[in-house]
Design a protein around this motif. Structure first.
Motif, PDB file in Angstrom:
ATOM      1  N   LEU A 112      55.828  23.922  45.492  1.00 12.63           N
ATOM      2  CA  LEU A 112      56.174  24.341  46.918  1.00 12.63           C
ATOM      3  C   LEU A 112      57.127  25.664  46.729  1.00 12.63           C
ATOM      4  O   LEU A 112      57.012  26.569  47.631  1.00 12.63           O
ATOM      5  CB  LEU A 112      57.121  23.278  47.540  1.00 12.63           C
ATOM      6  CG  LEU A 112      57.745  23.334  48.874  1.00 12.63           C
ATOM      7  CD1 LEU A 112      56.646  23.840  50.136  1.00 12.63           C
ATOM      8  CD2 LEU A 112      58.627  22.171  49.424  1.00 12.63           C
ATOM      9  N   ILE A 113      57.877  25.694  45.766  1.00 14.63           N
ATOM     10  CA  ILE A 113      58.675  27.022  45.478  1.00 14.63           C
ATOM     11  C   ILE A 113      57.972  28.149  45.397  1.00 14.63           C
ATOM     12  O   ILE A 113      58.156  29.181  46.194  1.00 14.63           O
ATOM     13  CB  ILE A 113      59.744  26.720  44.344  1.00 14.63           C
ATOM     14  CG1 ILE A 113      60.829  25.763  44.856  1.00 14.63           C
ATOM     15  CG2 ILE A 113      60.336  28.142  44.124  1.00 14.63           C
ATOM     16  CD1 ILE A 113      61.843  25.610  43.680  1.00 14.63           C
ATOM     17  N   GLU A 114      56.829  27.944  44.550  1.00 16.96           N
ATOM     18  CA  GLU A 114      55.839  29.140  43.978  1.00 16.96           C
ATOM     19  C   GLU A 114      55.123  29.419  45.537  1.00 16.96           C
ATOM     20  O   GLU A 114      54.996  30.511  45.866  1.00 16.96           O
ATOM     21  CB  GLU A 114      55.009  28.716  43.211  1.00 16.96           C
ATOM     22  CG  GLU A 114      55.420  28.635  41.634  1.00 16.96           C
ATOM     23  CD  GLU A 114      55.833  30.172  41.094  1.00 16.96           C
ATOM     24  OE1 GLU A 114      55.547  31.121  42.006  1.00 16.96           O
ATOM     25  OE2 GLU A 114      55.881  30.227  39.829  1.00 16.96           O
ATOM     26  N   ALA A 115      54.911  28.487  46.273  1.00 17.02           N
ATOM     27  CA  ALA A 115      53.997  28.880  47.642  1.00 17.02           C
ATOM     28  C   ALA A 115      54.935  29.150  48.679  1.00 17.02           C
ATOM     29  O   ALA A 115      54.732  30.132  49.452  1.00 17.02           O
ATOM     30  CB  ALA A 115      53.329  27.386  47.960  1.00 17.02           C
ATOM     31  N   GLY A 116      56.099  28.987  48.833  1.00 18.46           N
ATOM     32  CA  GLY A 116      56.991  29.138  50.167  1.00 18.46           C
ATOM     33  C   GLY A 116      57.847  30.305  49.888  1.00 18.46           C
ATOM     34  O   GLY A 116      58.408  30.651  50.844  1.00 18.46           O
ATOM     35  N   SER A 117      58.118  30.789  48.710  1.00 17.34           N
ATOM     36  CA  SER A 117      58.986  31.905  48.421  1.00 17.34           C
ATOM     37  C   SER A 117      58.322  33.269  48.734  1.00 17.34           C
ATOM     38  O   SER A 117      57.142  33.165  48.689  1.00 17.34           O
ATOM     39  CB  SER A 117      59.670  31.573  46.956  1.00 17.34           C
ATOM     40  OG  SER A 117      60.300  30.558  46.723  1.00 17.34           O
ATOM     41  N   ASP A 118      59.109  34.124  49.056  1.00 14.93           N
ATOM     42  CA  ASP A 118      58.708  35.605  49.124  1.00 14.93           C
ATOM     43  C   ASP A 118      58.959  36.261  47.889  1.00 14.93           C
ATOM     44  O   ASP A 118      58.028  37.098  47.412  1.00 14.93           O
ATOM     45  CB  ASP A 118      59.498  36.118  50.267  1.00 14.93           C
ATOM     46  CG  ASP A 118      59.477  35.778  51.520  1.00 14.93           C
ATOM     47  OD1 ASP A 118      58.603  35.471  52.162  1.00 14.93           O
ATOM     48  OD2 ASP A 118      60.613  35.197  52.201  1.00 14.93           O
ATOM     49  N   PHE A 119      60.058  35.977  47.195  1.00 17.28           N
ATOM     50  CA  PHE A 119      60.262  36.598  45.643  1.00 17.28           C
ATOM     51  C   PHE A 119      60.434  35.322  44.623  1.00 17.28           C
ATOM     52  O   PHE A 119      61.106  34.383  45.058  1.00 17.28           O
ATOM     53  CB  PHE A 119      61.382  37.575  45.715  1.00 17.28           C
ATOM     54  CG  PHE A 119      61.116  38.832  46.716  1.00 17.28           C
ATOM     55  CD1 PHE A 119      60.489  39.850  46.115  1.00 17.28           C
ATOM     56  CD2 PHE A 119      61.765  38.573  47.803  1.00 17.28           C
ATOM     57  CE1 PHE A 119      60.314  40.992  46.965  1.00 17.28           C
ATOM     58  CE2 PHE A 119      61.667  39.807  48.627  1.00 17.28           C
ATOM     59  CZ  PHE A 119      60.765  41.119  48.140  1.00 17.28           C
ATOM     60  N   PHE A 120      60.111  35.818  43.424  1.00 18.80           N
ATOM     61  CA  PHE A 120      60.265  34.721  42.394  1.00 18.80           C
ATOM     62  C   PHE A 120      61.148  35.465  41.425  1.00 18.80           C
ATOM     63  O   PHE A 120      60.812  36.432  40.814  1.00 18.80           O
ATOM     64  CB  PHE A 120      59.211  34.284  41.708  1.00 18.80           C
ATOM     65  CG  PHE A 120      59.202  33.110  40.554  1.00 18.80           C
ATOM     66  CD1 PHE A 120      59.287  31.678  41.259  1.00 18.80           C
ATOM     67  CD2 PHE A 120      59.566  33.475  39.424  1.00 18.80           C
ATOM     68  CE1 PHE A 120      59.491  30.756  40.190  1.00 18.80           C
ATOM     69  CE2 PHE A 120      59.848  32.179  38.283  1.00 18.80           C
ATOM     70  CZ  PHE A 120      59.753  31.167  39.020  1.00 18.80           C
ATOM     71  N   ILE A 121      62.355  34.784  40.841  1.00 17.65           N
ATOM     72  CA  ILE A 121      63.221  35.719  39.967  1.00 17.65           C
ATOM     73  C   ILE A 121      63.148  35.060  38.747  1.00 17.65           C
ATOM     74  O   ILE A 121      63.164  33.955  38.154  1.00 17.65           O
ATOM     75  CB  ILE A 121      65.001  35.487  40.446  1.00 17.65           C
ATOM     76  CG1 ILE A 121      64.724  35.909  42.065  1.00 17.65           C
ATOM     77  CG2 ILE A 121      65.589  36.051  39.578  1.00 17.65           C
ATOM     78  CD1 ILE A 121      66.283  35.349  42.403  1.00 17.65           C
TER      79      ILE A 121
END
Length: 241
Positions: free
Chosen positions: A130-139
């Protein structure tokens, strides 16, 4: 020791298991999507915000981070930039376990600004999707990273990676400011000041929706599948015969 045999070494990238990590077929996210139709990603973004206790209608940038809480992963660089998330109208979601001191400090940031930062200190595969799909940027500001997978997952899912200029991250991400025609994310040196610069640049990129969309599309259209990685392994094997 390795440097003495440098001519005998070859670097091969990891591959993405597209049976598991593919937004067009991923059953662990609330809505599937593709580069040609991103409406499902917007649904995933709203659900991520909702699950973290944020306003699902929030319009600013959402940053995700999934990692072991360890020095290698650059967690301290993110902590050193906690004020970025306090000052700017953004959201940060962190998923991971490990070093208890880092976990305490991340929780302290979340407790200070619960409307902006959410920390999920556990192993949770559905949440990672869900984080991979729902985020705009990945840190992903790793101090070192032989290859890494999350920066590749992020591009596949249309989430722009913000990575440090080390190891396999250099091999898999192109800086959108340095390479306007081919960039797929943002890069920084593995230190807190350079990460801050990349975070500041991400705000400008997010605000330019046409440019953001172009970078997003380029990342989603890259082929990180094992089909490509396996071909590299086969080529190396044939060279040794």
């Amino acid at each position: 020791v390795i440097q003495t045999r440098v001519d005998d070494l070859s670097g091969l990238l990891n591959g993405v298991d597209t049976a598991i990590w593919n937004p067009a077929t991923d059953s662990q996210i609330p809505a599937m999507y593709s580069a040609g139709n991103l409406s499902g990603k917007r649904n995933c973004r709203r659900e991520l915000l909702r699950q973290c206790g944020f306003d699902a209608a929030f319009q600013g940038p959402v940053y995700g981070m999934i990692c072991r809480l360890a020095e290698q992963k650059g967690v301290d660089l993110v902590l050193a930039n906690a004020d970025f998330f306090k000052v700017n109208d953004s959201r940060l979601v962190v998923l991971g376990t490990g070093d208890k001191r880092m976990e305490r400090e991340l929780r302290a940031v979340a407790a200070d600004v619960p409307s902006k930062v959410f920390v999920c200190a556990r192993l949770d595969e559905p949440m990672s999707h869900l984080i991979e799909a729902g985020s705009d940027f990945f840190i992903m500001p790793s101090l070192f990273e032989p290859c890494g997978l999350n920066q590749m997952y992020s591009q596949v899912y249309g989430t722009l990676p913000i990575v440090s200029r080390v190891g396999g991250l250099v091999d898999t991400v192109r800086d959108a400011d340095e390479d306007p025609q081919g960039g797929t994310g943002l890069m920084c040196e593995p230190n807190s000041l350079s990460l801050r610069d990349a975070l500041d640049r991400s705000l400008g990129l997010f605000a330019d929706r046409a440019r953001f969309g172009a970078v997003q599309q380029r990342g989603m259209l890259r082929d990180f599948s094992w089909k490509t990685s396996a071909a590299a392994y086969e080529a190396l094997y044939r060279e040794t015969l």
